[in-house]
Write a protein that holds these residues in place. Sequence first.
Motif, short mmCIF file in Angstrom:
data_model
loop_
_atom_site.label_atom_id
_atom_site.label_comp_id
_atom_site.label_asym_id
_atom_site.label_seq_id
_atom_site.Cartn_x
_atom_site.Cartn_y
_atom_site.Cartn_z
N UNK A 57 -19.46 -0.63 5.65
CA UNK A 57 -18.45 0.37 5.32
C UNK A 57 -18.76 1.68 6.05
N UNK A 58 -20.05 2.08 6.02
CA UNK A 58 -20.43 3.35 6.64
C UNK A 58 -20.16 3.33 8.15
N UNK A 59 -20.28 2.15 8.75
CA UNK A 59 -20.09 2.08 10.20
C UNK A 59 -18.64 2.33 10.60
N UNK A 60 -17.72 2.18 9.67
CA UNK A 60 -16.30 2.35 10.04
C UNK A 60 -15.64 3.55 9.34
N UNK A 61 -16.38 4.25 8.48
CA UNK A 61 -15.80 5.40 7.77
C UNK A 61 -15.90 6.65 8.63
N UNK A 62 -14.98 7.60 8.42
CA UNK A 62 -15.07 8.84 9.18
C UNK A 62 -16.28 9.69 8.77
N UNK A 63 -16.76 10.50 9.73
CA UNK A 63 -17.88 11.39 9.47
C UNK A 63 -17.41 12.57 8.64
N UNK B 196 7.49 -4.87 4.86
CA UNK B 196 7.28 -3.67 5.66
C UNK B 196 5.80 -3.57 6.02
N UNK B 197 5.50 -2.96 7.17
CA UNK B 197 4.09 -2.70 7.46
C UNK B 197 3.69 -1.36 6.83
N UNK B 198 2.40 -1.01 6.94
CA UNK B 198 1.89 0.17 6.25
C UNK B 198 2.57 1.46 6.71
N UNK B 199 2.93 1.52 8.01
CA UNK B 199 3.57 2.74 8.53
C UNK B 199 5.00 2.88 7.99
N UNK B 200 5.64 1.73 7.82
CA UNK B 200 7.00 1.74 7.28
C UNK B 200 6.99 2.23 5.82
N UNK B 201 6.02 1.77 5.05
CA UNK B 201 5.89 2.27 3.67
C UNK B 201 5.70 3.79 3.67
N UNK B 202 4.89 4.27 4.63
CA UNK B 202 4.64 5.71 4.73
C UNK B 202 5.93 6.45 5.03
N UNK B 203 6.72 5.89 5.96
CA UNK B 203 7.99 6.54 6.32
C UNK B 203 8.96 6.55 5.14
N UNK B 204 9.06 5.41 4.44
CA UNK B 204 9.98 5.34 3.29
C UNK B 204 9.60 6.40 2.27
N UNK C 251 -11.23 -7.66 8.14
CA UNK C 251 -12.41 -6.80 8.06
C UNK C 251 -12.16 -5.53 7.26
N UNK C 252 -13.22 -4.96 6.72
CA UNK C 252 -13.09 -3.71 5.97
C UNK C 252 -12.60 -2.59 6.89
N UNK C 253 -12.94 -2.69 8.20
CA UNK C 253 -12.47 -1.65 9.13
C UNK C 253 -10.95 -1.64 9.23
N UNK C 254 -10.34 -2.84 9.23
CA UNK C 254 -8.87 -2.93 9.26
C UNK C 254 -8.28 -2.30 8.00
N UNK C 255 -8.91 -2.57 6.87
CA UNK C 255 -8.39 -2.04 5.60
C UNK C 255 -8.51 -0.51 5.57
N UNK C 256 -9.63 0.00 6.08
CA UNK C 256 -9.82 1.45 6.12
C UNK C 256 -8.81 2.08 7.09
N UNK C 257 -8.68 1.50 8.28
CA UNK C 257 -7.78 2.08 9.29
C UNK C 257 -6.31 2.05 8.85
#
Lengths: 470, 448
Positions: free
Chosen positions: B88-94, A211-219, A124-130
């Motif tokens: 996209x808007x539903x999961x983006x920060x305010x 590596x996961x995303x947090x590991x890339x951040x740490x590196x 999902x796009x939410x996973x990609x954003x998070x």
Amino acid sequence: MNGGLSIENLRTLIRKYPEDYYLEARFQSRVLNEVTFSNGELEKISTIENSGVSVRSLVEGCWGFSSVYNTSNDKLENCVDTAISTAKALSTIKKDKVRGLKTPHRITRGVFEPDVKGRLQDIGIDTKINTTKEAEREARSHSKYIKSAYSSYLEILDHKIIVNSDGAEFETFDSKPEFTITCIANSGGDSITASEGRGVTGGWNDLFQFYDHLEYARISSERAIKLLEAKHVLGEKSTVILDPGMVGLISHEAIGHMVEADFVLSGSIVKDKLDSMVASEKITLVDSGRSPYSGGAAGSLAVDDEGVIAGDTVLIENGKLKSFLHNRETAFLFDTEPTGNARAFEYTDEPIIRMRNTFIKPGNDKFEDIIKETKYGYLVKGPRNGQADANGEFMFGAQELHLIEGGEIKGLKRGATISGNAFEVLKSVDMVGNDFSYGIGTGYCGKFQVAKVDGGGPHLRCTATVGSLG
Amino acid sequence: MNHSMLGGICEYAVKEAEKSGATEAEAYAMTNLESEVLIENNDIKQAKAHTIAGLGIRVFVNRRLGFSYANTLTEESIKRSVIRAMKVASVCPEDKFNVLPISPNKVIQRPKLFDNSAESFTVTECTNLASLMLKAAKSIDNRVSVDSGNFTNSFMNHSIYNSNGICHSEKITSFFWSILGMAIDGEDVSSFDIQTDGCHMLADVNVSTSAESLAKNTLKSLGAKKINSFNGDMILSPSAVSELLLETIIHSINSDSVQKKASKFQEKIGKIVSSNLLTIEDDPTDSRSLAAASFDREGIPHCRTKIIDSGVLKSFLYNTYTAAKDQVESTGNAAGGPSTPPVVSSTNLVIKPGSSDLGTLVSEINRGIVLNRFSGNVNPISGEFSGVVKGGHYILNGEITFPVREVMIAGNVFDALKNITGISRQRKFFSDSVLPHIRIENIAFIGQ
């Protein structure tokens, strides 16, 4: 999503024209999603659907090209007519006509799809954003010296249907995600930028395979903090051990571009060098549409946009220049086989000669032995951007250097530029590692249009000029 | 597809978004018919023709941003695009600065941006003009070699519609051409030169002048000599001004860079940032500029914005988002195509002409170099630059003497702006700027 188009539609579209016209119709549908966070804020988000048909024609020795977004029947027919008329418009004016196209041994048919672990369409796009948001936050959480961070996720999903007058009829699917994190560390007036990331041909799980995303951040953040304490090197010609990413960058920028046949025709310095020694005999350099030694290289493709299977092209074999990179037009001119390098980025682009995954084959030396046998020199890691000139002179940035003295890694130094003449540097190679990885998959190569490419190799020991970035 | 149809499609997209629950919505769409002929290696290379379209939909749901783009303008495709943007808007920060502009002052339709006769312009006519340009360069002197070039024409429609009542459409035609090459005399190869030009009206197309300038610049830099290092004055040609100074200025006046603390002009409004000879404004209203248009990417009417007035920094450039952050009005500098959310950018950066002829600027120099081009790196944040003088000529005792090669310069753009000692009356029009010759003192030239 293919606008209702099929191979059959495109075949019918180009069939009704005279047989001596070469026509190539390509439907391409692209989904591109991008998320960027910087300093805790959403910097960019966009989801793009882009699709259309292009037609390339070779008529009376001239190329014509036309594209259209609307795939209704009349618009498509109009597009073919325009492709033909644009070619004809040139025929009385163009001096140097195209003499012919080399037909590949095998007519390409079928459907080609890369191996994908974790289909991007199912994430999902939410996973990609998070993921992007978390990584950026993680990067800033380690040290007060990390004043700003930047994380970016981008994915390109392509579907192409290609039909040409020579009978090639095929569909390709592609999936190329990439993830990058950049940290800027500041102390006093001093500032250091470090980045880490990966780009692959594959899925979500392929992207985060190592590596996961947090590991890339740490590196990335740890690198920036360490470099902040490190000193600059002095400029000197020195023994250097290049990491796989640096080897990939040199293979692509400094050698690869030089052997693109269109560049050879406009006077590349290697134009008369086929079968001559251009590198150490320890060097075998390959450009491949596959991803040998390590899966998922970002420049992978099964078949190019002219319907030529994109296998391995050995450019340099044991130091000897063996081949250029060809499309069907240059293969005809050079009386050789096309190499599967004709690539177009968007549906509005025509196929031109582009690299894929460009790498140096691994050798026999263990990494520990390369270090142990180096009295004085630098281990050079983390490719940045660079420039290569038409004469083979290159200048590439590296993120970090490690001083080597008496066969031991002594200390970290700040990033520097590595320069030299690519062929001289390759001639100076005296040790080739038995390891291998790809390392430039987050980059794009620009040549009128962009292309996703990759490059890599083992660790290599050679001689080059190390200069301070200042 | 005509003018009003595109506006109607935008309106449809916005209404769909509102139905789906968007607090605010904006659609920006564009169609473009484009023909292009490419020149390569002293020959015509290829011709292309494209029919392009696209619609970008931006939604805010309680100040959460969603954005989506599609290039097929069917109802079905737009509905899908709206769904993606809402997802996209539903999961983006305010973000409290996520607002759309409200219906502003009336948009003034700029004249002379559209030429009826350009609508029926064909690839054959592009080919003829590209060929004419190539022949013009070669006919001046057979030592001129044209490496590459192009002639492009486009017929563009763009429309914007938002839920606050903004609704504008406009048609723009443009012609654009470029020619790049060098002069070759036996072993002697001159520095590269590139000429680019463009216009909105067919009657203003003039490829011969570009070809002549290329020939003149490359021929006069044959026989270049190395020189010793020295300190002196430099005169930047309009192209060199573009290559050396423009990027840093554009970066520093961008409110987005300022808000990210990546601009040297931060907190400098009302302060002196350059020589008092320098006056700069952003002017998208001048139809001679290819960047001219009646409204920006958010539908705000384009206007002139004074940026530097006699050396004093007057304003940054804003779109609605960055303006909300600084609690000011947008300057109408929302930029970008339909495929990305609006960013901030200058449109047409105009440096006010000076009072001197180029000849006078040269005659007042004791020792220096006039640069045709600059090739190197400029860091737009710090202003540090280093690179090579291209097509340079040595000036001694007020006269141009001979062409030079392998001369490097390094310094800082912000210092250079303060060291301006002269600006020419004559200027050159580029696609993003109007630039004069600029004289700068106290430059270290590194020769052999």
